[in-house]
Design a protein around this motif. Structure first.
Motif, PDB file in Angstrom:
ATOM      1  N   PHE A  28       0.518  -0.659   0.020  1.00 45.17           N
ATOM      2  CA  PHE A  28       0.373  -0.113   0.077  1.00 45.17           C
ATOM      3  C   PHE A  28       1.355   1.777   0.092  1.00 45.17           C
ATOM      4  CE2 PHE A  28      -3.776  -2.343   2.221  1.00 45.17           C
ATOM      5  CZ  PHE A  28      -4.407  -2.774   1.298  1.00 45.17           C
ATOM      6  N   ILE A  29       1.436   0.991   0.931  1.00 44.07           N
ATOM      7  CA  ILE A  29       2.630   2.473   0.633  1.00 44.07           C
ATOM      8  C   ILE A  29       3.410   2.555  -0.693  1.00 44.07           C
ATOM      9  CG2 ILE A  29       5.119   3.184   2.086  1.00 44.07           C
ATOM     10  CD1 ILE A  29       4.459   1.423   4.938  1.00 44.07           C
ATOM     11  N   ARG A  30       4.242   1.754  -1.370  1.00 48.11           N
ATOM     12  CA  ARG A  30       4.834   1.607  -2.463  1.00 48.11           C
ATOM     13  C   ARG A  30       3.543   1.801  -3.488  1.00 48.11           C
ATOM     14  NH1 ARG A  30       6.722  -3.254  -2.283  1.00 48.11           N
ATOM     15  NH2 ARG A  30       5.707  -4.583  -3.645  1.00 48.11           N
ATOM     16  N   LYS A  31       2.439   1.385  -3.722  1.00 45.83           N
ATOM     17  CA  LYS A  31       1.507   1.442  -4.843  1.00 45.83           C
ATOM     18  C   LYS A  31       0.394   2.265  -4.666  1.00 45.83           C
ATOM     19  CE  LYS A  31       1.148  -2.213  -7.734  1.00 45.83           C
ATOM     20  NZ  LYS A  31       0.921  -2.836  -8.466  1.00 45.83           N
ATOM     21  N   GLY A  32       0.003   2.514  -3.165  1.00 46.84           N
ATOM     22  CA  GLY A  32      -1.259   3.390  -3.419  1.00 46.84           C
ATOM     23  C   GLY A  32      -2.572   2.649  -2.738  1.00 46.84           C
ATOM     24  N   TYR A  33      -3.571   3.028  -2.681  1.00 43.74           N
ATOM     25  CA  TYR A  33      -4.600   2.133  -2.115  1.00 43.74           C
ATOM     26  C   TYR A  33      -5.202   1.104  -3.946  1.00 43.74           C
ATOM     27  CZ  TYR A  33      -8.835   0.147  -1.302  1.00 43.74           C
ATOM     28  OH  TYR A  33     -10.414  -0.594  -0.805  1.00 43.74           O
ATOM     29  N   ASN A  34      -5.707   2.299  -4.291  1.00 41.39           N
ATOM     30  CA  ASN A  34      -6.229   1.600  -5.707  1.00 41.39           C
ATOM     31  C   ASN A  34      -5.511   0.478  -6.014  1.00 41.39           C
ATOM     32  OD1 ASN A  34      -8.650   2.988  -4.877  1.00 41.39           O
ATOM     33  ND2 ASN A  34      -7.823   5.076  -5.882  1.00 41.39           N
ATOM     34  N   ALA A  35      -4.319   0.790  -6.699  1.00 40.17           N
ATOM     35  CA  ALA A  35      -3.448   0.066  -7.392  1.00 40.17           C
ATOM     36  C   ALA A  35      -3.030  -1.238  -6.811  1.00 40.17           C
ATOM     37  CB  ALA A  35      -2.030   0.581  -7.871  1.00 40.17           C
ATOM     38  N   THR A  36      -3.530  -1.607  -5.826  1.00 44.86           N
ATOM     39  CA  THR A  36      -2.903  -3.061  -5.168  1.00 44.86           C
ATOM     40  C   THR A  36      -4.045  -3.620  -5.522  1.00 44.86           C
ATOM     41  OG1 THR A  36      -1.560  -1.415  -3.183  1.00 44.86           O
ATOM     42  CG2 THR A  36      -2.127  -4.114  -2.621  1.00 44.86           C
ATOM     43  N   THR A  37      -3.542  -4.937  -5.922  1.00 38.63           N
ATOM     44  CA  THR A  37      -4.393  -5.705  -5.834  1.00 38.63           C
ATOM     45  C   THR A  37      -3.706  -7.315  -4.824  1.00 38.63           C
ATOM     46  OG1 THR A  37      -2.795  -7.220  -7.421  1.00 38.63           O
ATOM     47  CG2 THR A  37      -4.612  -6.322  -8.127  1.00 38.63           C
ATOM     48  N   MET A  38      -4.743  -8.091  -5.245  1.00 44.26           N
ATOM     49  CA  MET A  38      -4.081  -9.533  -3.998  1.00 44.26           C
ATOM     50  C   MET A  38      -2.997 -10.334  -3.936  1.00 44.26           C
ATOM     51  SD  MET A  38      -7.032  -9.414  -1.192  1.00 44.26           S
ATOM     52  CE  MET A  38      -7.400 -10.913  -0.450  1.00 44.26           C
TER      53      MET A  38
ATOM     54  N   VAL B 101      -0.234 -11.274  -2.510  1.00 44.78           N
ATOM     55  CA  VAL B 101       0.564 -12.746  -2.313  1.00 44.78           C
ATOM     56  C   VAL B 101       2.113 -12.706  -3.003  1.00 44.78           C
ATOM     57  CG1 VAL B 101       0.370 -14.574  -3.714  1.00 44.78           C
ATOM     58  CG2 VAL B 101      -1.867 -13.607  -3.350  1.00 44.78           C
ATOM     59  N   GLU B 102       2.442 -12.331  -3.613  1.00 40.05           N
ATOM     60  CA  GLU B 102       4.105 -12.079  -3.784  1.00 40.05           C
ATOM     61  C   GLU B 102       4.634 -11.277  -2.878  1.00 40.05           C
ATOM     62  OE1 GLU B 102       4.336  -9.754  -7.818  1.00 40.05           O
ATOM     63  OE2 GLU B 102       2.227 -11.419  -8.957  1.00 40.05           O
ATOM     64  N   GLU B 103       4.459 -10.910  -2.561  1.00 42.61           N
ATOM     65  CA  GLU B 103       4.784  -9.581  -1.195  1.00 42.61           C
ATOM     66  C   GLU B 103       5.204 -10.097  -0.012  1.00 42.61           C
ATOM     67  OE1 GLU B 103       6.249  -6.427  -0.927  1.00 42.61           O
ATOM     68  OE2 GLU B 103       6.980  -6.257   0.944  1.00 42.61           O
ATOM     69  N   CYS B 104       4.702 -11.497  -0.198  1.00 40.66           N
ATOM     70  CA  CYS B 104       4.497 -12.080   1.454  1.00 40.66           C
ATOM     71  C   CYS B 104       4.555 -13.266   0.948  1.00 40.66           C
ATOM     72  CB  CYS B 104       3.147 -11.761   1.738  1.00 40.66           C
ATOM     73  SG  CYS B 104       2.313 -10.606   2.600  1.00 40.66           S
ATOM     74  N   GLY B 105       4.801 -13.550  -0.384  1.00 40.41           N
ATOM     75  CA  GLY B 105       5.677 -15.324  -0.639  1.00 40.41           C
ATOM     76  C   GLY B 105       4.510 -16.355   0.074  1.00 40.41           C
ATOM     77  N   ILE B 106       3.697 -15.784  -0.320  1.00 39.06           N
ATOM     78  CA  ILE B 106       2.578 -16.971   0.205  1.00 39.06           C
ATOM     79  C   ILE B 106       1.380 -17.494  -0.679  1.00 39.06           C
ATOM     80  CG2 ILE B 106       2.545 -16.677   2.750  1.00 39.06           C
ATOM     81  CD1 ILE B 106      -0.225 -15.232   2.455  1.00 39.06           C
TER      82      ILE B 106
END
Lengths: 205, 205
Positions: free
Chosen positions: B20-30, B34-39
């Motif tokens: 959210f910090i990097r991309k903002g709210y609207n541009a962030t997807t599930m 997933v990719e950020e957390c490696g899950i």
């Protein structure tokens, strides 16, 4: 610019403001403004090349109009207290009718514009408000009506707090009561806490 | 929730906050989360059903954490002055590093969410901040450290002004100097103007 051109330009700006208020900044197109003003597309483009330019112009003329009001009131030797009452009354009226103002559109614009040039423009608008309000405080000091330890800091504080009330008004929604309380608090800060007991409602804005 | 589940939930929230910090709210997807957390995608959906729910949770836990900090400090009988210094120091640190905070994402969220339910949520968050900060002011009064004519109005003023500094920080950009000046001003308002001459820097946050 001829008188007719000036009048047409003003008509476009008013029409555009109505659309921005209704639809926000991002959703407004040049076509919307054409329809709102009842002019031809070519006619619109004679004056403005984009919704962005129109929005810039509206923001700029808005802050200039505040500056001019201050200058007139000072030229007419109105008291510092009267000038500040007028300023705060206007701010309060705008906050009371947030849905009829360009606030939401302005936030969209603020968040969408991240180029250095746009930041500079916003910075200039902000500095300009600071400068013109500061001039009023200095006028109050020169008239021996008030004293300030750090007038510039107070001016910035007023502008930033009003901005804070604005963002809450358009997002969360705040009561008129709360807006009044906060404006009252800013008045106290700038006019001294005794202002509540002074004469009010007898000044003409 | 098992310890492992709690840990995983926390990991997801942290990862999501980074996105959210990097991309903002609207541009962030599930998928981003997933990719950020490696899950796995399924793993994420076990905990949260949408970016909106995650964002809600982050905002909520953030305001709860402030509340908890206050409660701990009061339980440890820290002075009102120390608690307020900590609060303002934290606010200042966040404003200094606005690009590493969720501020911009939060404004996007604020502006995008106009349903009655979302407004209610934001209203609750705001009321909650008011209530928990007000409790600290009342604590200061009970300890005879301060007196207030209208503590609730002051609390609202603090929260709204900080919001105003925030919106300027993320849109126009303001200098550290100005942030310090404004925070100093709010400190004066809440701790009395003599606080500048009191002991500072000796309290532990």
């Amino acid at each position: 610019m001829t008188q007719k051109a000036k009048w047409k330009r003003k008509l476009i700006l008013q029409g555009a403001a109505s659309v921005f208020i209704r639809k926000g900044y991002n959703a407004t197109t040049m076509q919307d403004i054409v329809e709102e003003c009842g002019i031809s597309r070519g006619g619109l483009y004679l004056y403005f090349d984009s919704t962005e330019t129109i929005f810039y112009t509206l923001l700029m003329e808005n802050s200039q109009s505040m500056e001019l009001d201050f200058m007139h009131m000072m030229a007419e030797s109105q008291s510092f207290r009267e000038i500040m009452e007028c300023f705060f009354d206007e701010q309060q009226a705008e906050l009371f009718h947030a849905e009829q103002s360009m606030m939401t559109a302005t936030y969209e614009f603020f968040l969408a514009h991240k180029s250095e040039q746009d930041k500079r423009f916003l910075q200039e608008q902000y500095d300009r408000s600071v400068t013109s309000l500061l001039r009023v405080l200095e006028y109050g000091v020169a008239r021996n009506e008030v004293r300030f330890h750090d007038p510039e800091q107070i001016v910035r504080h007023i502008i930033l707090s009003i901005e804070g009330i604005r963002i809450y008004t358009v997002s969360v929604g705040v009561s008129h009561n709360m807006i009044e309380g906060q404006i009252e608090m800013l008045k106290s800060l700038v006019m001294g806490f005794e202002h509540r007991f002074g004469m009010r409602g007898d000044s003409e804005c």
